[in-house]
Motif scaffolding. Sequence first.
Motif, PDB file in Angstrom:
ATOM      1  N   TYR A   1       0.942  -1.070  -0.073  1.00 33.76           N
ATOM      2  CA  TYR A   1      -0.145   0.126   0.143  1.00 33.76           C
ATOM      3  C   TYR A   1       1.008   1.237   0.176  1.00 33.76           C
ATOM      4  CZ  TYR A   1      -4.010  -2.740   1.456  1.00 33.76           C
ATOM      5  OH  TYR A   1      -5.022  -3.725   1.574  1.00 33.76           O
ATOM      6  N   ASP A   2       2.079   1.095   0.448  1.00 34.54           N
ATOM      7  CA  ASP A   2       2.835   2.293   0.599  1.00 34.54           C
ATOM      8  C   ASP A   2       4.585   2.146  -0.004  1.00 34.54           C
ATOM      9  OD1 ASP A   2       3.379   4.825   1.518  1.00 34.54           O
ATOM     10  OD2 ASP A   2       3.809   4.196   3.596  1.00 34.54           O
ATOM     11  N   PRO A   3       4.506   1.921  -1.284  1.00 35.34           N
ATOM     12  CA  PRO A   3       5.791   1.547  -1.875  1.00 35.34           C
ATOM     13  C   PRO A   3       6.714   2.811  -1.975  1.00 35.34           C
ATOM     14  CG  PRO A   3       4.222   1.608  -3.710  1.00 35.34           C
ATOM     15  CD  PRO A   3       3.400   1.766  -2.127  1.00 35.34           C
ATOM     16  N   ASP A   4       7.890   2.542  -2.095  1.00 41.30           N
ATOM     17  CA  ASP A   4       8.804   3.934  -2.241  1.00 41.30           C
ATOM     18  C   ASP A   4       8.694   4.251  -3.682  1.00 41.30           C
ATOM     19  OD1 ASP A   4      10.653   2.403  -4.075  1.00 41.30           O
ATOM     20  OD2 ASP A   4      12.362   2.255  -2.481  1.00 41.30           O
ATOM     21  N   SER A   5       9.685   5.429  -4.033  1.00 42.96           N
ATOM     22  CA  SER A   5       9.184   5.988  -5.238  1.00 42.96           C
ATOM     23  C   SER A   5       9.743   5.223  -6.741  1.00 42.96           C
ATOM     24  CB  SER A   5      10.107   7.404  -5.452  1.00 42.96           C
ATOM     25  OG  SER A   5      11.316   6.877  -5.228  1.00 42.96           O
ATOM     26  N   SER A   6      10.472   4.105  -6.316  1.00 42.93           N
ATOM     27  CA  SER A   6      10.781   3.057  -7.404  1.00 42.93           C
ATOM     28  C   SER A   6       9.779   1.543  -7.072  1.00 42.93           C
ATOM     29  CB  SER A   6      12.314   2.641  -7.310  1.00 42.93           C
ATOM     30  OG  SER A   6      12.843   3.236  -6.503  1.00 42.93           O
ATOM     31  N   GLY A   7       8.853   1.935  -6.451  1.00 42.68           N
ATOM     32  CA  GLY A   7       7.823   0.722  -6.430  1.00 42.68           C
ATOM     33  C   GLY A   7       8.423  -0.430  -5.436  1.00 42.68           C
ATOM     34  N   ARG A   8       9.507  -0.110  -4.797  1.00 46.08           N
ATOM     35  CA  ARG A   8       9.878  -1.225  -3.609  1.00 46.08           C
ATOM     36  C   ARG A   8       8.777  -1.253  -2.713  1.00 46.08           C
ATOM     37  NH1 ARG A   8      15.572   0.198  -5.219  1.00 46.08           N
ATOM     38  NH2 ARG A   8      14.903   1.994  -3.959  1.00 46.08           N
ATOM     39  N   PRO A   9       8.404  -2.487  -2.051  1.00 48.31           N
ATOM     40  CA  PRO A   9       7.433  -2.532  -1.084  1.00 48.31           C
ATOM     41  C   PRO A   9       8.276  -2.047   0.257  1.00 48.31           C
ATOM     42  CG  PRO A   9       8.255  -4.748  -1.601  1.00 48.31           C
ATOM     43  CD  PRO A   9       8.962  -3.658  -2.670  1.00 48.31           C
ATOM     44  N   CYS A  10       7.331  -1.836   1.153  1.00 46.23           N
ATOM     45  CA  CYS A  10       7.522  -1.316   2.560  1.00 46.23           C
ATOM     46  C   CYS A  10       8.104  -2.322   3.671  1.00 46.23           C
ATOM     47  CB  CYS A  10       6.488  -0.253   3.107  1.00 46.23           C
ATOM     48  SG  CYS A  10       4.935  -1.076   3.844  1.00 46.23           S
ATOM     49  N   GLY A  11       7.262  -3.550   3.185  1.00 46.76           N
ATOM     50  CA  GLY A  11       7.400  -4.506   4.117  1.00 46.76           C
ATOM     51  C   GLY A  11       6.544  -4.648   5.548  1.00 46.76           C
ATOM     52  N   GLN A  12       5.970  -3.502   5.816  1.00 39.50           N
ATOM     53  CA  GLN A  12       5.346  -3.021   7.108  1.00 39.50           C
ATOM     54  C   GLN A  12       3.601  -2.908   7.138  1.00 39.50           C
ATOM     55  OE1 GLN A  12       6.508  -2.653  10.339  1.00 39.50           O
ATOM     56  NE2 GLN A  12       8.387  -3.669   9.183  1.00 39.50           N
ATOM     57  N   CYS A  13       3.165  -2.519   5.641  1.00 33.97           N
ATOM     58  CA  CYS A  13       1.822  -2.417   5.716  1.00 33.97           C
ATOM     59  C   CYS A  13       0.841  -3.590   5.746  1.00 33.97           C
ATOM     60  CB  CYS A  13       1.563  -1.432   4.476  1.00 33.97           C
ATOM     61  SG  CYS A  13       1.582  -2.579   3.077  1.00 33.97           S
ATOM     62  N   ASP A  14      -0.230  -3.408   6.163  1.00 27.72           N
ATOM     63  CA  ASP A  14      -1.066  -4.686   6.148  1.00 27.72           C
ATOM     64  C   ASP A  14      -0.957  -5.558   4.991  1.00 27.72           C
ATOM     65  OD1 ASP A  14      -2.000  -3.400   8.521  1.00 27.72           O
ATOM     66  OD2 ASP A  14      -3.976  -3.394   7.681  1.00 27.72           O
ATOM     67  N   ALA A  15      -0.849  -5.061   3.710  1.00 26.86           N
ATOM     68  CA  ALA A  15      -0.617  -5.725   2.549  1.00 26.86           C
ATOM     69  C   ALA A  15       0.738  -6.431   2.390  1.00 26.86           C
ATOM     70  CB  ALA A  15      -0.999  -5.120   0.956  1.00 26.86           C
ATOM     71  N   CYS A  16       1.731  -5.848   2.940  1.00 25.46           N
ATOM     72  CA  CYS A  16       3.173  -6.490   2.878  1.00 25.46           C
ATOM     73  C   CYS A  16       3.015  -7.376   3.920  1.00 25.46           C
ATOM     74  CB  CYS A  16       4.034  -5.418   3.146  1.00 25.46           C
ATOM     75  SG  CYS A  16       4.348  -4.521   1.731  1.00 25.46           S
ATOM     76  N   LEU A  17       2.399  -7.479   5.004  1.00 24.95           N
ATOM     77  CA  LEU A  17       2.728  -8.300   6.049  1.00 24.95           C
ATOM     78  C   LEU A  17       1.736  -9.566   5.925  1.00 24.95           C
ATOM     79  CD1 LEU A  17       2.317  -5.992   9.111  1.00 24.95           C
ATOM     80  CD2 LEU A  17       4.387  -7.094   8.661  1.00 24.95           C
TER      81      LEU A  17
END
Length: 242
Positions: A206-222
């Motif tokens: 839900y909250d990737p960085d400017s190059s599209g890499r995942p955050c690893g912490q949002c609900d969707a990543c978890l």
Amino acid sequence: MAGNREQTQNEPAASAAVVLLSGGLDSATAAAWAREQGFELYALSFDYGQRHRFEIEAAQRIAQWLGVREHRVLRIDLSPLLHSALTGTEQVPRGRSLDAMSQGIPVTYVPARNTIMLSVALGWAEVLGAANLVIGVNAVDYSGYPDCRPEYVAAFEKLANLATKAGVEETLRFRVHTPLIRWTKGEIIRYGTERGVPYQWTHSCYDPDSSGRPCGQCDACLLRIKGFEEAGLKDPLCYPKA
Ligand code: ZN
């Protein structure tokens, strides 16, 4: 099922399906399921002003991999109407437990999103003469979204047959297929991996960085990380070190 039938350009098979393809893991897997049923695929993606526009590029690559007959990306900017964390400025929650995720309707809810998308898919299906709609909703791991529940899907299917000329005249009997609705994330990933779904191209964050890499912490990543763990498989995406 599709066989080697002769077709003209404008005549879809009776078993054609409009598949909602978001660029995420679930919709890619649902589309792979639809292909395995023998449906001829017409993919539909929405650019609705979401933050994670990388999803659209992912959807295009996945559509190619699927060999869809046609892929349409519809621009529909809902951002002025929404206060959701996916489209607005609200913070995407991070580091939540599964318990916390299952409490109430999450801030990442986009008002009426699945109804808007399924309605457009229905219109296109009627034009195509396609009786099948496919959407990768899931009601197991993340039950907070009202428009991911089986009763919602059943109600939409009823509406589809009431609200269309093809439904009323019974030239088509619309069906809304939700192959993943009762699968865990681990089951979804295992099913897709066995069929070669290119998860390295899918976006969940839900909250990737400017190059599209995942955050690893949002609900969707978890949920995605947990799903790969459950399946005993390695997620091809790289997450920032905690
Ligand atoms: Zn994330």
